[in-house]
Design a protein around this motif. Structure first.
Motif, PDB file in Angstrom:
ATOM      1  N   GLY A  15       5.163   0.984  18.898  1.00 22.93           N
ATOM      2  CA  GLY A  15       5.658  -0.384  18.786  1.00 22.93           C
ATOM      3  C   GLY A  15       4.851  -1.251  17.850  1.00 22.93           C
ATOM      4  N   GLY A  16       3.708  -0.758  17.414  1.00 24.87           N
ATOM      5  CA  GLY A  16       2.840  -1.530  16.546  1.00 24.87           C
ATOM      6  C   GLY A  16       3.244  -1.449  15.078  1.00 24.87           C
ATOM      7  N   SER A  17       2.434  -2.081  14.240  1.00 29.22           N
ATOM      8  CA  SER A  17       2.714  -2.168  12.812  1.00 29.22           C
ATOM      9  C   SER A  17       1.494  -1.788  11.985  1.00 29.22           C
ATOM     10  N   LEU A  18       1.762  -1.290  10.802  1.00 27.22           N
ATOM     11  CA  LEU A  18       0.731  -1.015   9.811  1.00 27.22           C
ATOM     12  C   LEU A  18       1.322  -1.282   8.429  1.00 27.22           C
ATOM     13  N   THR A  19       0.453  -1.634   7.500  1.00 28.68           N
ATOM     14  CA  THR A  19       0.866  -1.761   6.100  1.00 28.68           C
ATOM     15  C   THR A  19       0.027  -0.822   5.256  1.00 28.68           C
ATOM     16  N   LEU A  20       0.685   0.090   4.584  1.00 24.69           N
ATOM     17  CA  LEU A  20       0.013   1.009   3.686  1.00 24.69           C
ATOM     18  C   LEU A  20       0.048   0.455   2.266  1.00 24.69           C
ATOM     19  N   SER A  21      -0.989   0.786   1.506  1.00 21.18           N
ATOM     20  CA  SER A  21      -1.076   0.366   0.109  1.00 21.18           C
ATOM     21  C   SER A  21      -1.332   1.579  -0.775  1.00 21.18           C
ATOM     22  N   CYS A  22      -0.846   1.493  -1.990  1.00 21.51           N
ATOM     23  CA  CYS A  22      -1.062   2.551  -2.975  1.00 21.51           C
ATOM     24  C   CYS A  22      -1.316   1.884  -4.318  1.00 21.51           C
ATOM     25  N   THR A  23      -2.363   2.300  -4.984  1.00 17.74           N
ATOM     26  CA  THR A  23      -2.657   1.748  -6.294  1.00 17.74           C
ATOM     27  C   THR A  23      -3.163   2.848  -7.214  1.00 17.74           C
ATOM     28  N   ASP A  24      -3.262   2.545  -8.485  1.00 20.65           N
ATOM     29  CA  ASP A  24      -3.719   3.521  -9.463  1.00 20.65           C
ATOM     30  C   ASP A  24      -4.353   2.759 -10.625  1.00 20.65           C
ATOM     31  N   SER A  25      -5.587   3.052 -10.902  1.00 22.93           N
ATOM     32  CA  SER A  25      -6.307   2.304 -11.931  1.00 22.93           C
ATOM     33  C   SER A  25      -5.868   2.674 -13.344  1.00 22.93           C
ATOM     34  N   GLY A  26      -5.200   3.829 -13.507  1.00 26.69           N
ATOM     35  CA  GLY A  26      -4.818   4.282 -14.835  1.00 26.69           C
ATOM     36  C   GLY A  26      -3.328   4.307 -15.089  1.00 26.69           C
ATOM     37  N   LEU A  27      -2.553   3.830 -14.139  1.00 24.78           N
ATOM     38  CA  LEU A  27      -1.098   3.918 -14.234  1.00 24.78           C
ATOM     39  C   LEU A  27      -0.497   2.585 -13.822  1.00 24.78           C
ATOM     40  N   THR A  28       0.446   2.090 -14.589  1.00 24.76           N
ATOM     41  CA  THR A  28       1.168   0.879 -14.212  1.00 24.76           C
ATOM     42  C   THR A  28       2.328   1.285 -13.316  1.00 24.76           C
ATOM     43  N   LEU A  29       2.196   0.998 -12.017  1.00 23.71           N
ATOM     44  CA  LEU A  29       3.167   1.499 -11.046  1.00 23.71           C
ATOM     45  C   LEU A  29       4.568   0.972 -11.312  1.00 23.71           C
ATOM     46  N   ASN A  30       4.673  -0.179 -11.919  1.00 21.56           N
ATOM     47  CA  ASN A  30       5.978  -0.764 -12.176  1.00 21.56           C
ATOM     48  C   ASN A  30       6.757  -0.008 -13.254  1.00 21.56           C
ATOM     49  N   ASP A  31       6.094   0.834 -14.014  1.00 22.47           N
ATOM     50  CA  ASP A  31       6.754   1.548 -15.111  1.00 22.47           C
ATOM     51  C   ASP A  31       7.586   2.735 -14.632  1.00 22.47           C
ATOM     52  N   TYR A  32       7.388   3.147 -13.387  1.00 27.63           N
ATOM     53  CA  TYR A  32       8.038   4.363 -12.894  1.00 27.63           C
ATOM     54  C   TYR A  32       8.580   4.148 -11.494  1.00 27.63           C
ATOM     55  N   ARG A  72       6.446  -3.808  -3.988  1.00 26.85           N
ATOM     56  CA  ARG A  72       5.305  -3.685  -4.881  1.00 26.85           C
ATOM     57  C   ARG A  72       4.943  -5.038  -5.469  1.00 26.85           C
ATOM     58  N   ASP A  73       3.658  -5.205  -5.690  1.00 29.29           N
ATOM     59  CA  ASP A  73       3.104  -6.398  -6.321  1.00 29.29           C
ATOM     60  C   ASP A  73       2.735  -5.990  -7.739  1.00 29.29           C
ATOM     61  N   THR A  74       3.555  -6.378  -8.694  1.00 31.85           N
ATOM     62  CA  THR A  74       3.322  -5.932 -10.065  1.00 31.85           C
ATOM     63  C   THR A  74       2.056  -6.543 -10.654  1.00 31.85           C
ATOM     64  N   ALA A  75       1.708  -7.748 -10.232  1.00 35.45           N
ATOM     65  CA  ALA A  75       0.502  -8.383 -10.760  1.00 35.45           C
ATOM     66  C   ALA A  75      -0.753  -7.635 -10.316  1.00 35.45           C
ATOM     67  N   LYS A  76      -0.729  -7.163  -9.076  1.00 36.07           N
ATOM     68  CA  LYS A  76      -1.895  -6.453  -8.533  1.00 36.07           C
ATOM     69  C   LYS A  76      -1.772  -4.942  -8.726  1.00 36.07           C
ATOM     70  N   ASN A  77      -0.613  -4.479  -9.181  1.00 35.15           N
ATOM     71  CA  ASN A  77      -0.376  -3.041  -9.377  1.00 35.15           C
ATOM     72  C   ASN A  77      -0.536  -2.269  -8.066  1.00 35.15           C
ATOM     73  N   ILE A  78       0.078  -2.793  -7.004  1.00 39.47           N
ATOM     74  CA  ILE A  78      -0.020  -2.185  -5.685  1.00 39.47           C
ATOM     75  C   ILE A  78       1.382  -1.943  -5.140  1.00 39.47           C
TER      76      ILE A  78
END
Length: 124
Positions: A15-32, A72-78
């Motif tokens: 019944g609980g909640s979690l928020t997962l995050s994914c980022t990449d220092s060498g890849l712009t996640l918004n491009d794919y 996704r947060d394009t500014a933060k790349n997350i």
């Protein structure tokens, strides 16, 4: 160096909640297109949710529809996965992955670029 890094997993009660995050220092996640996948012990990796690059179309596995939200947060790349109303069956290691295409797919076998995952355990 390009590397997807997931975070935010942990132990949560049903019944609980979690928020997962994914980022990449060498890849712009918004491009794919990029997605969240999970693998429980003894089971194959399965698609959970994904988001396309061209129009931000999203897709969800039937088992998580109405409970999980990808964004996704394009500014933060997350990339995020908000998980609500968690169930013991959601227990798995969660990965973000991409096949570097524009349109997302929940087919885990199509992905070939993965992070190392973050463990989510739903238990009382």
């Amino acid at each position: 160096q390009v590397q997807l890094v997931e975070s935010g997993g942990g132990l949560v009660q049903p019944g609980g909640s979690l928020t997962l995050s994914c980022t990449d220092s060498g890849l712009t996640l918004n491009d794919y297109a990029i997605g969240w996948f999970r693998q429980a012990p003894g089971k194959e990796r399965e698609g959970v949710s994904c988001i396309s690059a061209n129009d931000d179309t999203t897709a969800y596995a039937n088992s998580v529809k109405g409970r999980f939200t990808i964004s996704r947060d394009t500014a933060k790349n997350i990339l995020y996965l908000q998980m609500n109303s968690l169930e013991p069956e959601d227990t798995a290691r969660y990965y973000c992955g991409t096949d570097f295409h524009q349109t997302c797919t929940l087919a885990a076998t199509a992905m070939y670029y993965w992070g190392k995952g973050t463990l989510v355990t739903v238990s009382s």
